[in-house]
Design a protein around this motif. Structure first.
Motif, short mmCIF file in Angstrom:
data_model
loop_
_atom_site.label_atom_id
_atom_site.label_comp_id
_atom_site.label_asym_id
_atom_site.label_seq_id
_atom_site.Cartn_x
_atom_site.Cartn_y
_atom_site.Cartn_z
N GLY A 87 -3.68 0.76 7.94
CA GLY A 87 -3.40 -0.37 9.18
C GLY A 87 -3.97 0.58 9.98
O GLY A 87 -3.56 1.60 10.86
N SER B 210 -9.43 -1.39 -0.30
CA SER B 210 -9.58 -0.38 0.36
C SER B 210 -8.59 1.70 0.82
O SER B 210 -9.06 2.62 0.90
CB SER B 210 -10.32 -0.68 1.84
N SER B 211 -7.38 0.68 0.87
CA SER B 211 -6.45 1.82 1.10
C SER B 211 -6.58 2.98 0.08
O SER B 211 -6.37 3.80 0.05
CB SER B 211 -5.08 1.10 1.04
N ARG C 172 -18.01 1.94 0.75
CA ARG C 172 -17.32 0.30 0.69
C ARG C 172 -16.80 0.47 -0.23
O ARG C 172 -16.95 0.69 -1.56
CB ARG C 172 -18.19 -1.00 0.47
N PRO C 173 -15.67 0.11 -0.76
CA PRO C 173 -14.12 0.01 0.23
C PRO C 173 -14.29 0.16 1.45
O PRO C 173 -14.48 2.07 0.65
CB PRO C 173 -12.90 -0.54 -0.32
N SER D 239 -9.08 0.26 12.50
CA SER D 239 -10.40 -0.53 12.46
C SER D 239 -11.06 -0.65 14.25
O SER D 239 -10.67 0.09 14.70
CB SER D 239 -10.22 -1.80 12.05
N ASN E 112 0.47 -1.28 0.20
CA ASN E 112 -0.16 0.04 0.02
C ASN E 112 0.76 0.87 -0.12
O ASN E 112 0.47 2.44 -0.96
CB ASN E 112 -0.97 0.08 1.18
N ASP F 192 -14.13 -7.80 -3.91
CA ASP F 192 -13.54 -7.76 -2.14
C ASP F 192 -11.97 -6.68 -2.53
O ASP F 192 -11.48 -6.72 -2.64
CB ASP F 192 -12.66 -9.35 -1.90
N SER F 193 -12.26 -6.08 -0.59
CA SER F 193 -11.68 -5.64 -0.39
C SER F 193 -10.30 -5.20 -0.54
O SER F 193 -9.06 -4.23 -0.45
CB SER F 193 -11.45 -4.12 0.67
N SER F 194 -9.62 -6.50 -0.98
CA SER F 194 -8.11 -7.34 -0.46
C SER F 194 -7.57 -7.65 -1.86
O SER F 194 -6.49 -7.79 -2.15
CB SER F 194 -8.35 -8.71 0.67
N ASN G 294 -6.42 -3.12 4.61
CA ASN G 294 -6.56 -3.71 2.77
C ASN G 294 -7.10 -2.99 1.79
O ASN G 294 -7.43 -1.66 1.49
CB ASN G 294 -8.58 -4.01 2.74
N PRO G 295 -5.59 -3.37 0.79
CA PRO G 295 -5.49 -2.25 -0.37
C PRO G 295 -6.36 -1.84 -1.33
O PRO G 295 -5.88 -1.15 -1.64
CB PRO G 295 -4.73 -4.40 -1.60
#
Length: 401
Positions: free
Chosen positions: A248, A301-302, A277-278, A251, A201, A366-368, A298-299
């Motif tokens: 990171g 999301s970031s 979202r994300p 949360s 990230n 998926d946010s990953s 999460n990549p």
């Protein structure tokens, strides 16, 4: 949770352009924001100049019936003719060359015949002032070339150079420090343990920030330790960082320590969850003058939150307000009804088959999944509580290029 619009207003809407300036060589000014009006140091052109290849003449000598004109010299760029043209005379001249005294027009070479005796004979009349660029036609000494708060384009850089400026005063680049957190992270190329992942990230977010105009400071990886994270927050404050970006730990898990460290350091936290979202676990606040953004780990999301909030914040501090620009497209697939969160769906654009781009969402969101984000051209917006949509319906998206 607050809305994306409210989060944007709190992060970007309250940002004031930096007051500090710096002087940079003109070659380094592209994309930078001019601190104050740039005034011409000279006049351009500094003399009446020919706009064509031909002959400098007196317009009165080129009226019918045409008579031969004696060529008494030559004027070229960088080598002017120093004499004065009298009746019945002319001077060979080239584009950009100074117009000699006595001449009031340029007879283009296509309209001049050479005679055996070396004179020229006009074949067409010419009006006074024809093909002459007057002195100051582009700008005059003292004119404002570029207004303050303008961003330097290639054309503005060339204009500044023509106006006699080897360097310019610009708004200082916002200083952005990026700090990744987590015991699971290793740098690319390092040995990876059985429960570790590569810290990717940082590199993507650094690219987004630098493209927006930031000066980057990489604070590396902090382990899941309040003391280690806190020391780097202290370092950012001591180094007058404008935006501290943590990745990171934002949360609410037992190992998500960034919020606790922020609180212990007196960060005035504005919010810590956004209805999107994300990117839901996004924190934002201030530590004195320093903006603080806690991005999710999460990549996707970031990267999405950096695109929506970090990029425009950097630009706002640098003097370039840049709201999120939504464009209109056509859905390339059916979409289910949405819940209370705004979805930013990774998608590709088909701009060749229609006037309005077709927006094709990826099936996996998926946010990953960094591979999906890397392949995306756009973020397709599905607003909160959006009803089901059909292929061909209008939609809005943010271009990632």
């Amino acid at each position: 949770m607050i809305s994306v619009e409210e989060a944007f207003a709190r992060i970007v809407g309250r940002a004031e352009p930096l007051a500090e300036t710096e002087t940079v060589p003109l070659r380094q000014a592209f994309g930078r924001v001019l601190a104050r009006d740039l005034v011409a140091n000279r006049t351009q052109p500094g003399f009446p100049a020919s706009a064509m290849d031909g002959y400098a003449v007196r317009a009165a000598d080129c009226a019918a019936p045409f008579r031969d004109l004696r060529v008494i010299g030559e004027s070229a760029a960088g080598r002017s003719f120093d004499g004065t043209i009298a009746a019945g005379e002319c001077v060979r001249i080239f584009t950009g060359a100074p117009v000699p005294k006595g001449a009031d027009a340029i007879l283009i070479q296509e309209n001049a015949e050479r005679t055996e005796t070396g004179t020229i004979r006009p074949t067409s009349a010419v009006d006074t002032g024809r093909h002459i660029r007057r002195a100051g036609a582009d700008f005059a000494s003292g004119d404002v070339l570029v207004s303050g708060a303008s961003r330097f384009s290639a054309g503005r850089i060339a204009l500044a150079a023509s106006g006699g400026h080897p360097s310019v005063e610009v708004v200082r680049r916002p200083r952005v420090a990026i700090l990744a957190t987590g015991d699971e992270l290793v740098l690319p190329g390092e040995p990876i343990g059985p429960s570790q992942i590569v810290a990717s990230n940082t590199f993507g977010i650094a690219a987004i920030a630098e493209r927006a105009g930031a000066e980057l400071f990489d604070y590396g990886i902090a382990r899941d330790d309040e003391g280690a994270i806190g020391a780097l927050v202290d370092r950012a404050a001591a180094e007058d960082i404008d935006i501290l970006v943590t990745i990171g730990g934002a949360s609410v898990g037992d190992h998500d320590l960034v919020g606790e460290v922020f609180a212990s350091r007196g960060v005035a936290l504005d919010f810590w969850k956004v209805a999107m979202r994300p990117g839901k676990p996004l924190m934002a606040g201030r530590l004195g003058a320093m903006h603080v953004l806690g991005l999710p780990g999460n990549p996707a999301s970031s990267m999405v939150t950096a695109t929506l909030f970090l990029k425009p914040l950097v630009q706002a501090l640098g003097g370039v307000p840049n709201p999120i620009v939504y464009r209109e497209g056509v859905l390339g697939a059916e979409m289910a009804a949405n819940d209370e969160r705004a979805d930013y769906i990774r998608a590709t654009l088909d701009e060749a088959s229609a006037v309005t781009p077709i927006v094709n969402p990826f099936g996996r969101q998926d946010s990953s999944l960094l591979s999906v984000f890397a392949a995306a051209d756009a973020l397709l917006l599905r607003p909160p509580h959006a009803p089901a949509a059909q292929r061909g319906d209008l939609c809005r998206y943010i271009a990632l290029s």
